[in-house]
Design an enzyme around this catalytic site. Structure first.
Site, PDB file in Angstrom:
ATOM      1  N   GLY A 146       2.813   7.399  -3.421  1.00 31.59           N
ATOM      2  CA  GLY A 146       1.366   7.285  -3.206  1.00 31.59           C
ATOM      3  C   GLY A 146       0.783   8.652  -2.917  1.00 31.59           C
ATOM      4  N   ARG A 147      -0.235   8.679  -2.056  1.00 32.20           N
ATOM      5  CA  ARG A 147      -0.886   9.967  -1.740  1.00 32.20           C
ATOM      6  C   ARG A 147       0.112  10.939  -1.121  1.00 32.20           C
ATOM      7  NH1 ARG A 147      -5.150   5.954   0.158  1.00 32.20           N
ATOM      8  NH2 ARG A 147      -3.485   5.575   1.636  1.00 32.20           N
ATOM      9  N   ARG A 225       7.945   4.577   8.291  1.00 27.13           N
ATOM     10  CA  ARG A 225       8.017   3.820   9.534  1.00 27.13           C
ATOM     11  C   ARG A 225       9.480   3.459   9.766  1.00 27.13           C
ATOM     12  NH1 ARG A 225       3.741   5.477  10.631  1.00 27.13           N
ATOM     13  NH2 ARG A 225       1.761   4.385  10.822  1.00 27.13           N
ATOM     14  N   GLU A 254      10.431   3.065  18.771  1.00 27.66           N
ATOM     15  CA  GLU A 254       9.981   4.336  19.352  1.00 27.66           C
ATOM     16  C   GLU A 254       9.407   4.114  20.758  1.00 27.66           C
ATOM     17  OE1 GLU A 254       7.325   6.033  16.457  1.00 27.66           O
ATOM     18  OE2 GLU A 254       8.848   5.885  14.897  1.00 27.66           O
ATOM     19  N   HIS A 272       8.415  11.552  15.830  1.00 31.36           N
ATOM     20  CA  HIS A 272       7.230  11.026  15.128  1.00 31.36           C
ATOM     21  C   HIS A 272       6.066  12.035  15.186  1.00 31.36           C
ATOM     22  CE1 HIS A 272       5.069   7.128  13.729  1.00 31.36           C
ATOM     23  NE2 HIS A 272       4.548   8.205  13.166  1.00 31.36           N
TER      24      HIS A 272
HETATM   25  O1  A2R Z   1       4.219  -0.470  -4.649  1.00 30.53           O
HETATM   26  P1  A2R Z   1       2.924   0.136  -5.070  1.00 30.53           P
HETATM   27  O2  A2R Z   1       2.847   0.259  -6.567  1.00 30.53           O
HETATM   28  O3  A2R Z   1       1.746  -0.508  -4.416  1.00 30.53           O
HETATM   29  O4  A2R Z   1       2.983   1.672  -4.550  1.00 30.53           O
HETATM   30  C1  A2R Z   1       2.884   1.993  -3.173  1.00 30.53           C
HETATM   31  C2  A2R Z   1       4.246   2.116  -2.514  1.00 30.53           C
HETATM   32  N1  A2R Z   1       4.754   0.845  -1.972  1.00 30.53           N
HETATM   33  C3  A2R Z   1       5.938   0.325  -2.266  1.00 30.53           C
HETATM   34  N2  A2R Z   1       6.922   0.756  -3.062  1.00 30.53           N
HETATM   35  C4  A2R Z   1       8.021  -0.032  -3.167  1.00 30.53           C
HETATM   36  N3  A2R Z   1       8.175  -1.200  -2.520  1.00 30.53           N
HETATM   37  C5  A2R Z   1       7.210  -1.683  -1.715  1.00 30.53           C
HETATM   38  N4  A2R Z   1       7.371  -2.852  -1.083  1.00 30.53           N
HETATM   39  C6  A2R Z   1       6.022  -0.897  -1.559  1.00 30.53           C
HETATM   40  N5  A2R Z   1       4.885  -1.056  -0.855  1.00 30.53           N
HETATM   41  C7  A2R Z   1       4.115   0.017  -1.112  1.00 30.53           C
HETATM   42  O5  A2R Z   1       4.042   3.032  -1.422  1.00 30.53           O
HETATM   43  C8  A2R Z   1       2.319   3.387  -3.020  1.00 30.53           C
HETATM   44  O6  A2R Z   1       2.663   4.222  -4.086  1.00 30.53           O
HETATM   45  C9  A2R Z   1       2.993   3.931  -1.779  1.00 30.53           C
HETATM   46  C10 A2R Z   1       2.039   4.062  -0.599  1.00 30.53           C
HETATM   47  O7  A2R Z   1       1.067   4.997  -0.949  1.00 30.53           O
HETATM   48  P2  A2R Z   1      -0.364   5.051  -0.269  1.00 30.53           P
HETATM   49  O8  A2R Z   1      -0.926   3.699  -0.164  1.00 30.53           O
HETATM   50  O9  A2R Z   1      -1.133   6.102  -0.980  1.00 30.53           O
HETATM   51  O10 A2R Z   1      -0.058   5.495   1.222  1.00 30.53           O
HETATM   52  P3  A2R Z   1       0.095   6.968   1.824  1.00 30.53           P
HETATM   53  O11 A2R Z   1      -1.239   7.470   2.237  1.00 30.53           O
HETATM   54  O12 A2R Z   1       0.911   7.793   0.913  1.00 30.53           O
HETATM   55  O13 A2R Z   1       0.914   6.631   3.153  1.00 30.53           O
HETATM   56  C11 A2R Z   1       2.180   5.964   3.108  1.00 30.53           C
HETATM   57  C12 A2R Z   1       2.763   5.735   4.470  1.00 30.53           C
HETATM   58  C13 A2R Z   1       1.806   5.327   5.574  1.00 30.53           C
HETATM   59  O14 A2R Z   1       1.488   3.957   5.522  1.00 30.53           O
HETATM   60  C14 A2R Z   1       2.535   5.687   6.831  1.00 30.53           C
HETATM   61  O15 A2R Z   1       3.357   4.625   7.242  1.00 30.53           O
HETATM   62  C15 A2R Z   1       3.430   6.822   6.400  1.00 30.53           C
HETATM   63  O16 A2R Z   1       3.315   6.924   4.974  1.00 30.53           O
HETATM   64  O17 A2R Z   1       3.034   7.993   7.036  1.00 30.53           O
END
Ligand code: A2R
Length: 311
Positions: A146-147, A225, A254, A272
């Site tokens: 993602g981002r 996480r 944590e 963290h």
């Molecule tokens: O799965 P997709 O196509 O929705 O892509 C998202 C991916 N993602 C997953 N990949 C595999 N299995 C899953 N169950 C799954 N759930 C989500 O993670 C997407 O590419 C990525 C998350 O990207 P963003 O929504 O842009 O979040 P960001 O800003 O990169 O932050 C990610 C996480 C935060 O939630 C904090 O927990 C940590 O990084 O700092």
């Protein structure tokens, strides 16, 4: 005109805590016995739980402004069922978190912490430090492109790495190979960086099978996480030598880090702090407060969580 009443869910940084106090009629959890009905907004951070019981106890709550891109600390279903708006702080922390992921990968592979200890303990005059693995030329997998994942990927390319990724959906227009599952990704790469959101859908996504696919020369980096990795399975894989090493910023419970992890030399452990730079924390604070002010002003949010637009 009376100022809106905002609940500060601890822990908040002193600056955020104080600014909410300066701008609004701020209340803290201890005040809720008498003030619950006044609360129209919450300011929270990832370490402060905003559960369904708290939400249910605040009859006039309209907005939850979370300081952090992740919001698995919030019972989002309970909030959205009541029409409560929820915001997070995407994008402004991408660089800081990506830097931390790279720092962890380099620190584990080049044994930065162990080599530092070697110098401090006065062992250099008696021995040469052993050779280490190199990051340039290695293949790194990103679980969650993602981002933040994309910010990690561009930095890895600059370091001379090959990048592959797994998401549930392929990303258009990226030059990285797609793997159909976390296990397939782990089996193809030397190191795996985890940057998916927390919550039920990613709980223990990195399990024993994924760790074994990464293997005895593999390194796991987690800046997502703690819940995303099966921590007992990780400890066992490291202890058994089935996994080469790990760089961790986040943990299952944590701030408690198991003694089994702190006893290991092949791990680098951070408390963290992935987004914890002065620059980024100020930007996160500003965005949290901007979301709150915007909702109070006209009912809109600058950065609503995706689930709100999915409604
Ligand atoms: O799965 P997709 O196509 O929705 O892509 C998202 C991916 N993602 C997953 N990949 C595999 N299995 C899953 N169950 C799954 N759930 C989500 O993670 C997407 O590419 C990525 C998350 O990207 P963003 O929504 O842009 O979040 P960001 O800003 O990169 O932050 C990610 C996480 C935060 O939630 C904090 O927990 C940590 O990084 O700092």
């Amino acid at each position: 005109m009376s100022r809106p009443t905002i609940l500060r869910v601890p822990p908040l940084s002193p600056q955020l805590h104080d600014t909410v106090g300066e701008r609004y009629d701020a209340v803290d959890p201890a005040d809720l016995a008498t003030r619950a009905a006044d609360v129209v907004g919450i300011v929270s951070s990832n370490a402060g739980r905003v559960g369904g019981d708290l939400i249910a106890s605040l009859p006039n709550l309209g907005v939850i402004a979370n300081h952090g891109v992740g919001y698995d600390n919030i019972d989002v279903s309970a909030a959205l069922a009541r029409g409560i708006a929820v915001s997070n702080t995407p994008e402004v922390l991408d660089d800081a978190v990506a830097e931390t992921a790279i720092a962890l990968l380099l620190a584990v592979r080049r044994e930065v912490v162990l080599a530092d200890r070697f110098v401090r303990e006065g062992r250099w005059p008696d021995a040469q430090y052993p050779l280490t693995a190199q990051v340039a030329g290695s293949h790194v997998g990103i679980l969650g492109l993602g981002r933040i994942g994309q910010a990690v990927a561009t930095r890895l390319v600059a370091l001379g790495c090959t990048v592959s990724y797994h998401n549930r959906h392929r990303v258009d227009d990226v030059p990285y190979a797609y793997a159909a599952s976390p296990v397939e990704l782990a089996a193809a790469v030397d190191s795996l960086v985890v940057v998916v959101p927390g919550g039920a859908s990613t709980d223990a996504l990195v399990d024993r099978e994924v760790l074994d696919a990464l293997g005895p020369d593999g390194v796991l980096v987690n800046v997502a996480r703690g819940s995303v990795v099966d921590q007992p399975a990780l400890v066992a894989a490291l202890q058994d030598g089935r996994l080469g090493g790990a760089g961790l910023d986040v943990y299952a419970d944590e701030p408690n880090v198991p003694a089994e992890l702190t006893a290991l030399d092949n791990v680098v452990l951070l408390p963290h702090v992935a987004s914890g730079t002065h620059l980024t924390r100020a930007a996160m604070r500003d965005l949290t407060l901007a979301n709150l002010a915007s909702w109070l002003d006209d009912g809109t949010l600058r950065t609503p969580i995706p689930e709100m637009s999915a409604q």
